[in-house]
Write a protein that holds these residues in place. Structure first.
Motif, PDB file in Angstrom:
ATOM      1  N   ILE A 389       0.852  -1.186   0.000  1.00  0.00           N
ATOM      2  CA  ILE A 389       0.000   0.000   0.000  1.00  0.00           C
ATOM      3  C   ILE A 389       0.891   1.240   0.000  1.00  0.00           C
ATOM      4  O   ILE A 389       1.951   1.268   0.628  1.00  0.00           O
ATOM      5  CB  ILE A 389      -0.959  -0.016   1.210  1.00  0.00           C
ATOM      6  N   VAL A 390       0.488   2.263  -0.734  1.00  0.00           N
ATOM      7  CA  VAL A 390       1.322   3.457  -0.871  1.00  0.00           C
ATOM      8  C   VAL A 390       1.390   4.210   0.457  1.00  0.00           C
ATOM      9  O   VAL A 390       2.466   4.576   0.933  1.00  0.00           O
ATOM     10  CB  VAL A 390       0.788   4.368  -1.991  1.00  0.00           C
ATOM     11  N   SER A 391       0.233   4.446   1.063  1.00  0.00           N
ATOM     12  CA  SER A 391       0.222   5.148   2.354  1.00  0.00           C
ATOM     13  C   SER A 391      -1.087   4.863   3.067  1.00  0.00           C
ATOM     14  O   SER A 391      -2.122   4.613   2.428  1.00  0.00           O
ATOM     15  CB  SER A 391       0.383   6.664   2.160  1.00  0.00           C
ATOM     16  N   ILE A 392      -1.030   4.904   4.388  1.00  0.00           N
ATOM     17  CA  ILE A 392      -2.229   4.767   5.204  1.00  0.00           C
ATOM     18  C   ILE A 392      -2.046   5.665   6.422  1.00  0.00           C
ATOM     19  O   ILE A 392      -1.133   5.464   7.222  1.00  0.00           O
ATOM     20  CB  ILE A 392      -2.506   3.298   5.583  1.00  0.00           C
ATOM     21  N   THR A 393      -2.898   6.681   6.513  1.00  0.00           N
ATOM     22  CA  THR A 393      -2.725   7.743   7.503  1.00  0.00           C
ATOM     23  C   THR A 393      -3.885   7.726   8.488  1.00  0.00           C
ATOM     24  O   THR A 393      -5.034   7.921   8.086  1.00  0.00           O
ATOM     25  CB  THR A 393      -2.667   9.107   6.806  1.00  0.00           C
ATOM     26  N   PRO A 394      -3.616   7.494   9.773  1.00  0.00           N
ATOM     27  CA  PRO A 394      -4.701   7.488  10.762  1.00  0.00           C
ATOM     28  C   PRO A 394      -4.866   8.852  11.431  1.00  0.00           C
ATOM     29  O   PRO A 394      -3.903   9.599  11.616  1.00  0.00           O
ATOM     30  CB  PRO A 394      -4.222   6.447  11.771  1.00  0.00           C
ATOM     31  N   HIS A 395      -6.089   9.156  11.786  1.00  0.00           N
ATOM     32  CA  HIS A 395      -6.420  10.347  12.581  1.00  0.00           C
ATOM     33  C   HIS A 395      -7.246   9.866  13.772  1.00  0.00           C
ATOM     34  O   HIS A 395      -8.396   9.444  13.602  1.00  0.00           O
ATOM     35  CB  HIS A 395      -7.215  11.364  11.757  1.00  0.00           C
ATOM     36  N   GLY A 396      -6.663   9.918  14.952  1.00  0.00           N
ATOM     37  CA  GLY A 396      -7.333   9.390  16.138  1.00  0.00           C
ATOM     38  C   GLY A 396      -8.262  10.378  16.805  1.00  0.00           C
ATOM     39  O   GLY A 396      -8.316  10.441  18.039  1.00  0.00           O
TER      40      GLY A 396
END
Length: 565
Positions: A389-396
């Motif tokens: 996967i290129v990117s996976i960005t979480p926002h908590g």
């Protein structure tokens, strides 16, 4: 009706013996017990002459409850659909009730294959299944490649673990994949030669030495010699070379070789300065460079093989797609994971909640993640499972906070999937879409006891909120139940199971993929309805409004679709 009753194993062998004896002159006798092909418990083999070849027919100890196999004595020249040990690749049927027919069918298919080979009808198979033939006779650590099938000639990147070699298009891809998969930065990234061939070689032409590799590249590649020469000029201790190309059908391939520098008579690794110093009048000849390397053909595996069911253009498009999943609870976590496994390259996950013990039977994350933020834990798990996967960005945090702190974030998305089960959050998203004119959003939710689930694709010219009153109550629901929902809203219990949830996850993820692939372009409302047995378990029923509008659902469950007004 006639039913074939399987024979006992000993009777099956006796029946096959008698059948072979009845063939007359073509039958050459049984294989001796000490034949290497019969190594292992209970194997039996027979020899026949057919179409100018000696054909061996073998069965194992499970026969007739296993498929017979046909072999040719190992030939010096490669043949299409024939493995290195002489086994013919056949798709003969399993006929446990009729062992003689099973043997006869295998021989019939073997005869047809031999006839096709003699006529040249299977010659293209060496290129169509290039990777399979390349792997025959390969031993040791495999080469695992990402994004290199059919790639053009270029300097690429490779690295090694204790169990495999890894090849990538560039250093950025290499470091990102390694970080995702192993949770740490790569120790060392090396330069690799990726060489595109105009025509993939015949198995008899696979290079065994460095000079044979050079000659193959000279014959078959327009621009590979400069890349290979530069890599060899550096006199590395080891070098990964990947050959790429296309089969006549357009199928892309890549296969790797490992070059390791030889040692001199004193068992001391040959130093680069020694090689360079050996020729003071100019560059070393390619013959001199090549003689200092051993070559080993590697079994080659594609790290992105799972995406092969889609056309190449669609794979690249999905890898560039940016999708935000708002709400990473039971439904959203499953949707995010399905999208990642379907090839979506850039995911943004939003959820403020923490994993609890009540989640583990229905959430994609299990007990090992209890106490962690759902978005951050899910991002870590998906990246480790799908390191390409290129990117996976979480926002908590919640979506309202994201919109306040990063107001441009959702405008960058190709699609937003809202699985919040929260009216205020959905209203905030809907308002954002109206103000900014998009992007397209899918709203997904489940009704009580998971009797029905919904996924609504809302285009910029529509509004989700217009289907509800000010408090978020819809004008029409699909189901009702006499069984009350848990008073703690699922805090200490699970109001639905993993199987029901799987239908909802698939519904929303499929609608998302249909939109991203250009198959759904209009505002659409899809609904999954449970089966009659599950409806009864929940003491439920379909609402009169739904029945009047859509009719009686299929008792086995179904998906229905309508325009979102």
């Amino acid at each position: 009706m006639t039913v074939n009753v399987p024979l006992p194993v000993t009777d099956a062998i006796a029946a096959v013996d008698a059948w072979f004896e009845g063939l007359g002159r073509p039958f050459l006798g049984k294989l001796p017990a000490d034949d290497p092909l019969l190594a292992g418990r209970g194997k039996v083999g027979w020899r026949i002459s057919t179409r100018g070849h000696e054909l061996l027919v073998l069965v194992d100890a499970a026969f007739p409850f296993s498929r017979p196999n046909c072999y040719l004595p190992i030939a010096t020249r490669a043949m299409p659909h024939v493995e290195r040990d002489g086994k013919l690749c056949l798709r003969n049927p399993e006929l446990p009730g009729d062992p003689v027919s099973a043997i006869s069918a295998a021989i019939g298919l073997a005869r047809k294959l031999l006839a096709d080979i003699a006529a040249g009808a299977e010659d293209d198979d060496f290129q169509e299944d290039f990777g399979l033939y390349w792997a025959q006779g390969c031993y040791g650590h495999p080469a695992r490649l990402l994004g290199l099938a059919g790639a053009p000639s270029a300097f690429s990147a490779w690295m090694a673990s204790d169990t495999a070699l890894y090849g990538f298009r560039n250093r950025t891809d290499a470091e990102r994949w390694w970080k995702h998969r192993f949770g740490q930065s790569a120790a060392k990234v090396h330069r690799m030669a990726t060489i595109a061939l105009d025509v993939l070689p015949h198995p008899d032409s696979y290079p065994k030495t460095a000079i044979e590799l050079w000659e193959l590249v000279e014959r078959r590649s327009k621009d590979g010699t400069a890349i290979l020469r530069e890599c060899l000029d550096q006199c590395p201790k080891s070098l990964l070379v990947t050959l790429t190309g296309f089969a006549p059908s357009g199928r892309a391939h890549a296969a790797s070789l490992y070059l390791s520098r030889k040692v001199d008579d004193r068992k001391v690794p040959l130093k680069r300065r020694v090689i360079v110093g050996a020729s003071r009048t100019g560059p070393l000849s390619i013959e001199r460079l090549c003689e200092d390397f051993n070559v080993r053909r590697l079994t080659t595996q594609a790290l992105d093989a799972a995406s092969s069911r889609l056309p190449y253009a669609e794979r690249d498009q999905l890898a560039r797609s940016r999708v935000a999943v708002i709400g990473c609870g039971a439904l959203g976590s499953g949707v995010a994971r399905l999208l990642a496994k379907s090839g979506i390259g850039q995911l943004f996950l939003v959820d403020p909640d923490t994993m609890g013990w009540e989640n583990i039977r229905r959430h994609q994350l299990g007990a090992g993640f209890v106490g962690l933020n759902k978005a951050k834990a899910l991002a870590h798990a998906i990246a480790q499972e799908n390191p390409d996967i290129v990117s996976i960005t979480p926002h908590g945090v919640n979506i309202q906070t994201v919109l306040a702190e990063e107001p441009a974030l959702l405008r960058k998305m190709d699609l937003v999937v809202a699985c919040t089960a929260n009216w205020a959050a959905n209203a905030a998203i809907d308002n954002y879409m109206v103000v900014h004119g998009g992007p397209v959003c899918i709203y997904a939710w489940m009704e009580a006891h998971a009797l029905a689930s919904h996924a609504v694709l809302v285009t910029p010219d529509k509004m989700f909120a217009l289907g509800y009153d000010a408090a978020g109550n819809p004008p029409m629901t699909t189901s009702i139940s006499e069984r009350p929902a848990p008073v703690e809203c699922g805090g200490l219990t699970t109001p639905f199971g993993a199987i029901e949830l799987a239908h909802a996850e698939g519904l929303a993820a499929r609608l998302a993929m249909d939109f991203l692939r250009g198959r759904s372009t209009k505002a659409e409302w899809r609904t999954w309805l449970t089966d009659a047995a599950s409806l009864a378990d929940a003491e439920g029923a379909w609402t009169p409004e739904w029945l009047a509008s859509r009719g009686e659902p299929n008792p086995l469950g179904e998906i229905v679709s309508a325009e979102w007004q």
